[in-house]
Motif scaffolding. Structure first.
Motif, PDB file in Angstrom:
ATOM      1  N   GLY A  99     -18.566  19.881  24.735  1.00 33.74           N
ATOM      2  CA  GLY A  99     -19.166  19.317  25.920  1.00 33.74           C
ATOM      3  C   GLY A  99     -18.009  18.942  26.959  1.00 33.74           C
ATOM      4  N   LEU A 100     -18.646  18.814  28.259  1.00 33.84           N
ATOM      5  CA  LEU A 100     -17.776  18.849  29.417  1.00 33.84           C
ATOM      6  C   LEU A 100     -18.155  18.145  30.706  1.00 33.84           C
ATOM      7  CD1 LEU A 100     -15.286  20.017  30.734  1.00 33.84           C
ATOM      8  CD2 LEU A 100     -16.803  21.968  31.507  1.00 33.84           C
ATOM      9  N   HIS A 101     -17.621  16.932  30.916  1.00 34.73           N
ATOM     10  CA  HIS A 101     -17.953  16.337  32.414  1.00 34.73           C
ATOM     11  C   HIS A 101     -16.839  16.781  33.191  1.00 34.73           C
ATOM     12  CE1 HIS A 101     -20.895  13.854  30.409  1.00 34.73           C
ATOM     13  NE2 HIS A 101     -19.912  13.393  29.529  1.00 34.73           N
ATOM     14  N   LEU A 102     -17.109  16.937  34.509  1.00 32.89           N
ATOM     15  CA  LEU A 102     -15.966  17.346  35.330  1.00 32.89           C
ATOM     16  C   LEU A 102     -16.236  16.854  36.880  1.00 32.89           C
ATOM     17  CD1 LEU A 102     -17.324  20.022  37.063  1.00 32.89           C
ATOM     18  CD2 LEU A 102     -17.256  20.815  34.962  1.00 32.89           C
ATOM     19  N   LEU A 103     -15.165  16.787  37.782  1.00 33.29           N
ATOM     20  CA  LEU A 103     -15.109  16.549  39.104  1.00 33.29           C
ATOM     21  C   LEU A 103     -14.035  17.080  39.674  1.00 33.29           C
ATOM     22  CD1 LEU A 103     -12.806  14.163  40.157  1.00 33.29           C
ATOM     23  CD2 LEU A 103     -14.146  12.736  38.514  1.00 33.29           C
ATOM     24  N   VAL A 104     -14.404  17.713  41.032  1.00 31.25           N
ATOM     25  CA  VAL A 104     -13.212  18.091  41.895  1.00 31.25           C
ATOM     26  C   VAL A 104     -12.971  16.995  42.896  1.00 31.25           C
ATOM     27  CG1 VAL A 104     -12.185  20.017  43.553  1.00 31.25           C
ATOM     28  CG2 VAL A 104     -13.586  20.530  41.547  1.00 31.25           C
ATOM     29  N   GLY A 105     -11.847  16.413  42.867  1.00 30.41           N
ATOM     30  CA  GLY A 105     -11.495  15.199  43.553  1.00 30.41           C
ATOM     31  C   GLY A 105     -10.861  15.693  45.013  1.00 30.41           C
ATOM     32  N   GLU A 106     -10.181  16.806  45.042  1.00 35.98           N
ATOM     33  CA  GLU A 106      -9.503  17.155  46.135  1.00 35.98           C
ATOM     34  C   GLU A 106     -10.325  18.095  47.056  1.00 35.98           C
ATOM     35  OE1 GLU A 106      -6.759  15.546  47.309  1.00 35.98           O
ATOM     36  OE2 GLU A 106      -6.295  14.471  45.539  1.00 35.98           O
ATOM     37  N   GLU A 107     -10.728  17.788  48.606  1.00 34.88           N
ATOM     38  CA  GLU A 107     -11.491  18.641  49.233  1.00 34.88           C
ATOM     39  C   GLU A 107     -10.853  19.833  49.455  1.00 34.88           C
ATOM     40  OE1 GLU A 107     -14.412  17.996  50.350  1.00 34.88           O
ATOM     41  OE2 GLU A 107     -14.467  15.933  49.605  1.00 34.88           O
ATOM     42  N   ASN A 110      -7.943   7.175  40.220  1.00 33.80           N
ATOM     43  CA  ASN A 110      -8.703   5.906  40.876  1.00 33.80           C
ATOM     44  C   ASN A 110      -9.235   6.593  42.259  1.00 33.80           C
ATOM     45  OD1 ASN A 110      -7.620   3.575  43.172  1.00 33.80           O
ATOM     46  ND2 ASN A 110      -8.873   2.970  41.422  1.00 33.80           N
ATOM     47  N   ARG A 111      -8.372   7.173  43.043  1.00 29.43           N
ATOM     48  CA  ARG A 111      -8.852   7.529  44.430  1.00 29.43           C
ATOM     49  C   ARG A 111     -10.231   8.583  44.358  1.00 29.43           C
ATOM     50  NH1 ARG A 111      -6.978  12.151  46.996  1.00 29.43           N
ATOM     51  NH2 ARG A 111      -5.123  12.111  45.540  1.00 29.43           N
ATOM     52  N   TRP A 112     -10.014   9.298  43.424  1.00 21.34           N
ATOM     53  CA  TRP A 112     -11.306  10.501  43.324  1.00 21.34           C
ATOM     54  C   TRP A 112     -12.265   9.597  42.586  1.00 21.34           C
ATOM     55  CZ3 TRP A 112      -8.327  14.249  39.675  1.00 21.34           C
ATOM     56  CH2 TRP A 112      -7.224  14.766  40.444  1.00 21.34           C
ATOM     57  N   MET A 113     -12.306   8.622  41.928  1.00 25.30           N
ATOM     58  CA  MET A 113     -13.749   8.072  41.521  1.00 25.30           C
ATOM     59  C   MET A 113     -13.979   7.179  42.712  1.00 25.30           C
ATOM     60  SD  MET A 113     -14.665   8.583  38.658  1.00 25.30           S
ATOM     61  CE  MET A 113     -14.389   9.546  36.846  1.00 25.30           C
ATOM     62  N   ASN A 114     -13.312   6.632  43.549  1.00 27.92           N
ATOM     63  CA  ASN A 114     -13.654   5.921  44.641  1.00 27.92           C
ATOM     64  C   ASN A 114     -14.167   6.401  45.833  1.00 27.92           C
ATOM     65  OD1 ASN A 114     -13.677   2.823  43.714  1.00 27.92           O
ATOM     66  ND2 ASN A 114     -11.488   3.507  43.386  1.00 27.92           N
TER      67      ASN A 114
END
Length: 358
Positions: A257-265, A186-190
């Motif tokens: 296939g792949l979707h990705l995100l790095v949430g932590e700086e 939730n924090r990453w997506m916002n």
């Protein structure tokens, strides 16, 4: 990581780092709980080949198999440019015979076997928590208009583990656990940086429903990446044949296939990127040996991500239009990943050839 520091090996089987390899130019020793059970005496055969004589091997049959496999993993981690490890044995070993049968070794003489980089990095046991289980039986089913292989239900928990020598940390990919992972997701997506491209801002309840949908869908697998237990990013893996991307290219039965995100700086940057991105691709190719291609569809203006795909061996195929975005289709082949050793940072290993392979 200092070359004299013990190297944790077989992370999937020994997650507490109790199996370690000690590597010098003269020997590889493998210790279990600080007791040495294997010793391999080394001599260089050529710039990209190493010869070793098995001088000590103790333990039961299963342990011996693990020890030999661990020594091979250590050799290719310690010397990333190595093409092959040639191993001489003074006597017959059941562990060696077992690993010949599994494809890790090729027997070239009665008392000599060879392990290639290709063979080692396509073994599942060092990294996958399902071990060397056979590929899921092929059985075709129908989902709406799409005919595709029946997909296995993933086991909960950790699916992939790898000790990253240049970070000194263990990377894991684990299936999302709603109770544990929802607050971070939730924090990453916002976060504005993530929201710009994902466009999935929302409440805890909205994100709970989102993740539950991914968990319930047999064609997707939501994962959280962790370094030494600390979560840093979200990875949404899917079977392309049943995905919305399928109408835009000729999808094969086992394309992933792949979707990705790095949430932590704190986990952004080259050293972390080379670890997690090479490893998520490694996981996808190991999870099913019939997977020959990985596809991704970044938004056309996500220049940083596209540059990373380019540096990581993905070929640019074409631009196309989803209802919600103008995208670029990129593709990585199994052949290129293992031939060009894209499981290792590109500034450590030089590709064996230039160009792109779709």
């Amino acid at each position: 990581m200092n070359v004299h520091t013990p190297l944790p090996v077989l992370s999937s089987l020994y997650p507490d780092r109790q199996l370690r390899a000690h590597c010098t130019d003269q020997r590889i020793g493998v210790s279990l709980n600080d007791l040495c059970h294997l010793e391999l005496l080394l001599e260089p055969a050529s710039e990209r080949s190493l010869s070793g004589t098995l001088d000590r091997l103790s333990g039961n049959e299963v342990q011996q198999t693990h020890l030999v496999l661990a020594a091979c993993e250590a050799a290719f981690a310690r010397w990333p440019n190595l093409d092959q490890l040639r191993l001489a044995t003074a006597s017959s070993h059941v562990a060696i015979d077992s690993l010949v049968a599994e494809g890790l070794f090729q027997r070239v003489a009665t008392d000599k076997v060879v392990c290639s980089a290709h063979a080692l990095w396509q073994q599942t046991r060092p990294w996958l928590h399902k071990g060397n289980a056979a590929a899921y039986p092929q059985h075709f089913v129908q989902s709406g208009p799409v005919r595709h292989p029946l997909r296995p239900a993933p086991l909960p928990g950790t699916l992939y583990s790898r000790f990253i020598p240049w970070l000194g940390q263990t990377l894991t990919f684990e299936q999302v656990d709603l109770q544990r992972d929802l607050p971070a997701f939730n924090r990453w997506m916002n976060t504005p940086r993530v929201a710009r491209f994902w466009e999935e801002q929302g409440s805890l309840e909205a994100h709970r429903a989102y993740l539950q949908k991914q968990l319930d869908d047999t064609h997707t697998l939501p994962l959280v990446g962790r370094f030494d237990g600390q979560s840093f990013g979200y990875f949404e893996v899917y079977w392309a044949k049943e995905d919305r991307i399928a109408p835009f290219y000729q999808a094969h039965d086992y394309d992933r296939g792949l979707h990705l995100l790095v949430g932590e700086e704190a986990f952004r940057g080259k050293h972390f990127y080379t670890a997690w991105f090479s490893s998520i691709c490694h996981y996808l190719f190991l999870d099913d040996p019939r997977t020959q291609r990985i596809v991704c569809e970044p938004r056309h203006d996500n220049y940083r991500q596209i540059a990373n795909f380019d540096r990581s061996g993905f070929a640019k195929i074409k631009h196309f239009d989803f209802p919600h975005k103008h995208a670029l289709l990129v593709m990585l082949s199994r052949e290129r990943f293992f031939s060009d050793r894209l499981y290792t940072p590109l500034d450590v290993v030089q590709p064996l050839h230039e160009g792109t392979i779709a």
